[in-house]
Design a protein around this motif. Structure first.
Motif, PDB file in Angstrom:
ATOM      1  N   GLN A 168       0.620  -1.281  -0.123  1.00 27.96           N
ATOM      2  CA  GLN A 168      -0.018  -0.011  -0.108  1.00 27.96           C
ATOM      3  C   GLN A 168       0.898   1.138   0.005  1.00 27.96           C
ATOM      4  OE1 GLN A 168      -3.298  -0.327  -0.361  1.00 27.96           O
ATOM      5  NE2 GLN A 168      -3.008  -2.721  -0.376  1.00 27.96           N
ATOM      6  N   LEU A 219      -8.024   0.724   6.866  1.00 34.44           N
ATOM      7  CA  LEU A 219      -8.394  -0.445   6.072  1.00 34.44           C
ATOM      8  C   LEU A 219      -7.224  -1.452   5.668  1.00 34.44           C
ATOM      9  CD1 LEU A 219     -10.904  -0.454   4.219  1.00 34.44           C
ATOM     10  CD2 LEU A 219      -9.740   0.867   2.523  1.00 34.44           C
ATOM     11  N   CYS A 220      -6.056  -0.661   5.829  1.00 38.57           N
ATOM     12  CA  CYS A 220      -4.782  -1.670   5.946  1.00 38.57           C
ATOM     13  C   CYS A 220      -4.828  -2.713   6.979  1.00 38.57           C
ATOM     14  CB  CYS A 220      -3.505  -0.856   5.998  1.00 38.57           C
ATOM     15  SG  CYS A 220      -3.057   0.284   4.640  1.00 38.57           S
ATOM     16  N   ILE A 256      -7.019  -5.538   6.133  1.00 38.69           N
ATOM     17  CA  ILE A 256      -6.267  -6.308   4.815  1.00 38.69           C
ATOM     18  C   ILE A 256      -5.468  -7.261   5.855  1.00 38.69           C
ATOM     19  CG2 ILE A 256      -4.527  -6.586   3.218  1.00 38.69           C
ATOM     20  CD1 ILE A 256      -5.769  -3.695   2.050  1.00 38.69           C
ATOM     21  N   VAL A 263      -5.908  -8.506   9.006  1.00 38.10           N
ATOM     22  CA  VAL A 263      -6.632  -9.401   9.221  1.00 38.10           C
ATOM     23  C   VAL A 263      -6.942 -10.508   8.447  1.00 38.10           C
ATOM     24  CG1 VAL A 263      -8.747  -9.904  10.576  1.00 38.10           C
ATOM     25  CG2 VAL A 263      -7.449  -7.914  11.168  1.00 38.10           C
ATOM     26  N   ALA A 264      -7.553 -10.254   7.112  1.00 36.48           N
ATOM     27  CA  ALA A 264      -7.981 -11.319   6.339  1.00 36.48           C
ATOM     28  C   ALA A 264      -6.805 -12.064   5.828  1.00 36.48           C
ATOM     29  CB  ALA A 264      -8.648 -10.421   4.816  1.00 36.48           C
ATOM     30  N   GLN A 265      -5.564 -11.411   5.739  1.00 32.61           N
ATOM     31  CA  GLN A 265      -4.287 -12.277   5.348  1.00 32.61           C
ATOM     32  C   GLN A 265      -3.885 -13.236   6.360  1.00 32.61           C
ATOM     33  OE1 GLN A 265      -1.712  -9.360   3.645  1.00 32.61           O
ATOM     34  NE2 GLN A 265      -2.742  -9.596   1.467  1.00 32.61           N
ATOM     35  N   GLU A 325      -5.903 -14.489   8.552  1.00 33.31           N
ATOM     36  CA  GLU A 325      -6.832 -15.665   8.822  1.00 33.31           C
ATOM     37  C   GLU A 325      -6.286 -16.706   7.607  1.00 33.31           C
ATOM     38  OE1 GLU A 325     -10.970 -14.483   7.845  1.00 33.31           O
ATOM     39  OE2 GLU A 325     -11.688 -16.946   8.395  1.00 33.31           O
ATOM     40  N   ASP A 326      -6.125 -16.009   6.480  1.00 40.27           N
ATOM     41  CA  ASP A 326      -5.462 -17.278   5.491  1.00 40.27           C
ATOM     42  C   ASP A 326      -4.247 -17.834   6.020  1.00 40.27           C
ATOM     43  OD1 ASP A 326      -7.663 -16.860   3.857  1.00 40.27           O
ATOM     44  OD2 ASP A 326      -6.516 -15.440   2.554  1.00 40.27           O
ATOM     45  N   ASP A 369      -9.612 -16.314  13.144  1.00 39.02           N
ATOM     46  CA  ASP A 369      -9.772 -14.848  12.864  1.00 39.02           C
ATOM     47  C   ASP A 369     -10.362 -14.487  14.626  1.00 39.02           C
ATOM     48  OD1 ASP A 369     -11.066 -12.312  12.624  1.00 39.02           O
ATOM     49  OD2 ASP A 369     -12.473 -13.015  11.537  1.00 39.02           O
ATOM     50  N   PHE A 416     -11.146 -11.774  15.729  1.00 36.13           N
ATOM     51  CA  PHE A 416     -12.325 -10.800  15.674  1.00 36.13           C
ATOM     52  C   PHE A 416     -13.589 -11.410  15.549  1.00 36.13           C
ATOM     53  CE2 PHE A 416      -8.366  -8.748  14.875  1.00 36.13           C
ATOM     54  CZ  PHE A 416      -8.060  -8.047  15.769  1.00 36.13           C
ATOM     55  N   SER A 417     -13.727 -12.679  14.807  1.00 36.12           N
ATOM     56  CA  SER A 417     -15.036 -13.220  14.451  1.00 36.12           C
ATOM     57  C   SER A 417     -15.286 -14.248  15.613  1.00 36.12           C
ATOM     58  CB  SER A 417     -14.940 -14.193  13.340  1.00 36.12           C
ATOM     59  OG  SER A 417     -14.894 -13.264  11.984  1.00 36.12           O
TER      60      SER A 417
END
Lengths: 244, 81
Positions: free
Chosen positions: B18, B39-40, B43, B45-47, B49-50, B55, B57-58
């Motif tokens: 970014q 927003l970063c 991203i 958090v999403a990465q 999780e992979d 996660d 936060f869920s």
């Protein structure tokens, strides 16, 4: 093959969108509570033309806690999600003064809360993947009034506000967010309308008819496609001129 | 790779992707002063999780987003995979 998640993809407009997108070369993951006979035959048809292009995943979207796992499973099975079509909705009608509060809560849960939470998990992955497309299926009832549809109208208006602000939030990362606002369609959801009401809506529209499912499905296809790369935060109305 | 190393690697990767200038990654670094915007962080958090299959936060009903990098790493270290 680009993966597109279509909620409510087993019947009505959702199935029409799934068929259309499959024919256009996408891999569609149709999410619904149950696999309908119509979806089964659409999957068989799709299997002949484009193998693996139409899949079914069972999920009750009202079960909000199940949504993160739905997204994780789909990504694990098919890879990155390119598009999300938030189409699933319930359409209970009735005067507000007599509507059971449980029904009001169900409308808000399925039509507003579920698509927002599902989008949360899908968009996060889209940001990490560097882009994506989100299309929210709203309704002309989100900006015009119909007796008996105040709660449904509230949920559809909520999707329009959601669309505009989310478009601002994620645009910089290559994700577009748009809404489609269909007029009254001939699906199970509008079975409550009698023939006379249907005719009246058709007569009052600019084109003197109702739009059909494929009119709306092709608009969704357009918003997912490369031609729509510079369109975000907007609403496309497909109502044969009902609100013109 | 340890959880800590995975988290730090994602911060560096996302900053680079970014084009953000990252502050030195110390445990007391306040996340919103790290040079990355929210927003970063989404991203990352999403990465994660992979990468880690988790996660936090869920999993937690009302998890508050951590304030410092140290809190963030700790959250992942204590999350069940």
């Amino acid at each position: 093959m680009r993966n597109v998640l279509v909620t409510g993809g087993s019947r009505g407009l959702g199935l029409g969108i799934a068929r259309r997108l499959t024919a256009a070369g996408y891999r569609v993951i149709a999410v619904a509570r149950k696999e309908s006979p119509q979806l089964t035959s659409a999957m068989e048809e799709a299997e002949g033309a484009h193998p693996g292009s139409l899949r079914f995943v069972a999920c009750d979207l009202a079960e909000i806690d199940d949504l993160p796992a739905l997204v994780t499973t789909v990504r694990k099975d098919v890879g990155p999600i390119y598009g999300l079509v938030n189409n699933a909705a319930v359409g209970f009608d009735g005067v507000l003064a007599l509507m059971p509060t449980s029904q009001i809560a169900q409308l808000v849960r399925v039509n507003t809360l579920a698509p927002i939470v599902l989008t949360k998990y899908v968009v996060r992955a889209m940001l990490a993947d560097g882009g994506g497309r989100i299309v929210n299926v709203a309704s002309i009832v989100g900006f015009t009034g119909y007796r008996g549809l105040s709660v449904y109208g509230a949920t559809k208006a909520s999707l329009l506000g959601f669309t505009r602000s989310l478009a601002r939030e994620v645009g910089g990362m290559g994700v577009t967010v748009n809404a489609v606002a269909p007029g009254f369609l001939d699906t199970e959801m509008t079975q409550g309308l009698d023939g006379a009401q249907r005719e009246q809506i058709a007569r009052r529209s600019a084109l003197r008819r109702l739009p059909d499912i494929d009119d709306v499905a092709s608009t969704v296809e357009f918003l997912l496609g490369d031609q729509a790369k510079s369109i975000t935060g907007t609403v496309l109305t497909v109502d044969a001129g009902s609100t013109a | 790779m340890s959880v800590r190393a995975s988290v730090l690697a994602q911060f560096e990767r996302v900053a680079q992707e970014q084009k953000k200038t990252l502050a030195p990654l110390t445990d007391d670094l306040v996340l919103l002063e790290s040079g990355l915007d929210s927003l970063c962080l989404a991203i990352i958090v999403a990465q994660l999780e992979d990468a880690l299959g988790v996660d936090p936060f869920s999993a937690a009903e009302d998890a508050e987003f951590p304030v410092t990098l140290g809190d963030f790493i700790e959250l992942y270290e204590h999350a069940a995979p």
